[in-house]
Design an enzyme around this catalytic site. Structure first.
Site, short mmCIF file in Angstrom:
data_model
loop_
_atom_site.label_atom_id
_atom_site.label_comp_id
_atom_site.label_asym_id
_atom_site.label_seq_id
_atom_site.Cartn_x
_atom_site.Cartn_y
_atom_site.Cartn_z
N CYS A 11 45.31 58.11 94.34
CA CYS A 11 44.94 58.04 92.93
C CYS A 11 43.41 58.06 92.88
O CYS A 11 42.76 58.13 93.92
CB CYS A 11 45.55 56.86 92.19
N CYS A 85 45.30 62.17 90.06
CA CYS A 85 44.00 62.55 90.62
C CYS A 85 43.69 64.02 90.37
O CYS A 85 42.69 64.53 90.84
CB CYS A 85 43.88 62.19 92.09
N CYS A 89 42.78 66.42 95.02
CA CYS A 89 43.51 66.40 96.28
C CYS A 89 43.49 67.75 96.97
O CYS A 89 43.88 68.74 96.37
CB CYS A 89 44.97 66.02 96.03
#
Length: 139
Positions: A11, A85, A89
């Protein structure tokens, strides 16, 4: 997949959702899953309300610390679970990715964090089932 699957929870701040998910996976997985958590912009500390909510479940996050997301952590994981997020990523072919739409517990009291915690627990139990692992104590 390796004999002991590895899961990375990501996150933004690595202070609430990903820490609670990692805590549950550690506890319910009984050492049969390698657990990592990280954040794209880690906070200074784990959310105190998340620590309190998990303590009610008998899971101690007091010593946990937010960690920065690294490419190596993603590459070393079989399953990558993101929690709000966005594009932070890195994506690698051959990995299993899941995005868990969870409310952000940042700035909320423990009463507001409990339903988020319970949702995370349910999802972790489902994740274990998908990995063919029986939860140790799914209370």
């Amino acid at each position: 997949m390796t004999e002991r699957p590895s899961v990375l929870f990501v996150c933004v701040h690595n202070a609430g959702r990903s820490q609670m998910a990692a805590g549950y996976l550690e506890a319910l997985g009984g050492g049969r899953v390698e657990v990592r958590s990280a954040g794209s912009a880690p906070a200074d500390q784990v959310n105190p309300a998340a620590v309190e909510a998990m303590a009610e479940e008998g899971i101690d996050l007091a010593a946990a610390a937010p960690k920065v997301l690294t490419t190596e952590a993603v590459q070393a994981s079989d399953v990558v679970i993101t929690m709000g997020c966005g594009d932070a990523c890195p994506i690698f072919p051959g990995k299993r990715y899941e995005d868990w739409a969870l409310e952000d517990p940042a700035g909320k009291g423990v009463e507001s964090v409990r339903p988020i915690r319970d949702d995370i627990k349910r999802r972790v139990v489902e994740l274990l089932a998908s990995l063919g692992i029986e939860p140790v104590d799914a209370r």
